[in-house]
Structure formats: C-alpha cells, structure tokens
Design a protein around this motif. Structure first.
Motif: not given
Ligand SMILES: Nc1ncnc2c1ncn2[C@@H]1O[C@H](COP(=O)(O)OP(=O)(O)OP(=O)(O)O)[C@@H](O)[C@H]1O
Length: 133
Positions: A51-55, A59-61, A121-129
């Motif tokens: 859900i967080l990823g959709l929000i 990126h597809y990677i 999770g920290a890398v993916v969502f940290g990068h998104a933020v």
C-alpha cells in the motif's frame, strides 16, 4: 481444504498429476496462513508495504526489491514452520538440546530475512521520500 488432513482415505503415495501437486501445495499455503500467527503478521506487513509502495509510486526496480524481500521473509517463515513441525514430530514436545539448537537456528534464518527486509524497506522508502522532498 483443511479436510485433506482428515480425509477418509488419506493419501500417503506420491502425487500422480501436476493438478494434485498444486492442490496440495495450496492446502499447505492456506494451512500456513491460517495456523501460524507469524505468517499472518508477515502478510499484514507485506500488505502495508505494498500500500505504501502504491502511495509512493515506486519505480519498478524498487518494486522488484520489495517483492523479493516479501517473498524471502515468507519463504523463511514457511521453512521455519516446517522445521518446528518436523522437530515436534520427532521429539513429541520432550525437551531435547538438539531440538532446541535446530529450532533456534531455524528461527535465526527468519530473523536474518527480517533484517534484510528492513534494510530493503529503508533504502526503497528512504529514497522515495528523499526524491519527493
Ligand atoms: N522440544 C524442544 N526441546 C528444546 N527446546 C525447545 C523444544 N521446543 C521448543 N523449544 C524452544 O522453544 C522455542 C520456541 O519453540 P517453537 O519454535 O516451537 O515455538 P514458536 O513460538 O512457534 O516459535 P517462533 O516464534 O520461532 O515461530 C525454540 O526456539 C526453542 O528454543
């Protein structure tokens, strides 16, 4: 699906078709999620991450890493459940130091998978933020 375990003529021979193999694997999947609290918790965490990823419109990677992390945790948890049941079958809940060692080491594999998922999770969502800021 659970009725398989109480069937009148229980199957103890090899599966005879691909359909039968898949059906038994699905019974295992449902049984795992129904009976194991840890697997239910993992599923909820996975749903939350998706859900967080959709929000965050990942990126597809990032999605690939996230899905890999989810599956690694679920696989580790399923195998840990297999090990626990197998050990219980062998020692019938009697204290046994080797049983303890096997179960603790198996639980360590779940812990390692959870640490990996946290890092991903920290890398993916940290990068998104950071990208959003
Ligand atoms: N037969 C046994 N002999 C010795 N120690 C045992 C035995 N059964 C369980 N233990 C100890 O208790 C711990 C928890 O047991 P078990 O893994 O069966 O429960 P659990 O609550 O399902 O664990 P988890 O939280 O990892 O899913 C084991 O990691 C081990 O240290």
């Amino acid at each position: 699906m659970n009725s398989d375990y109480n069937a009148k003529k229980p199957q103890t021979t090899k599966n005879k078709s691909f359909y039968q193999s898949v059906r038994h694997a699905l019974v295992g999947l449902v049984t795992g999620f129904k009976e194991e609290l840890n697997l239910q918790r993992d599923l909820m965490m996975a749903a939350l991450a998706i859900i967080l990823g959709l929000i965050c419109r990942l990126h597809y990677i990032d999605w690939l890493f996230l899905i890999l992390a989810i599956f690694i945790v679920l696989l580790a948890e399923f195998w840990n459940t297999v090990v626990e049941h197998f050990v219980d079958l062998l020692v019938e809940h009697q204290f046994n130091p080797t049983a303890k060692k096997i179960k603790d080491i198996s639980a360590a594999s779940v812990l390692l998978s959870a640490v990996l998922a946290l890092v991903i999770g920290a890398v993916v969502f940290g990068h998104a933020v950071l990208t959003y800021l």
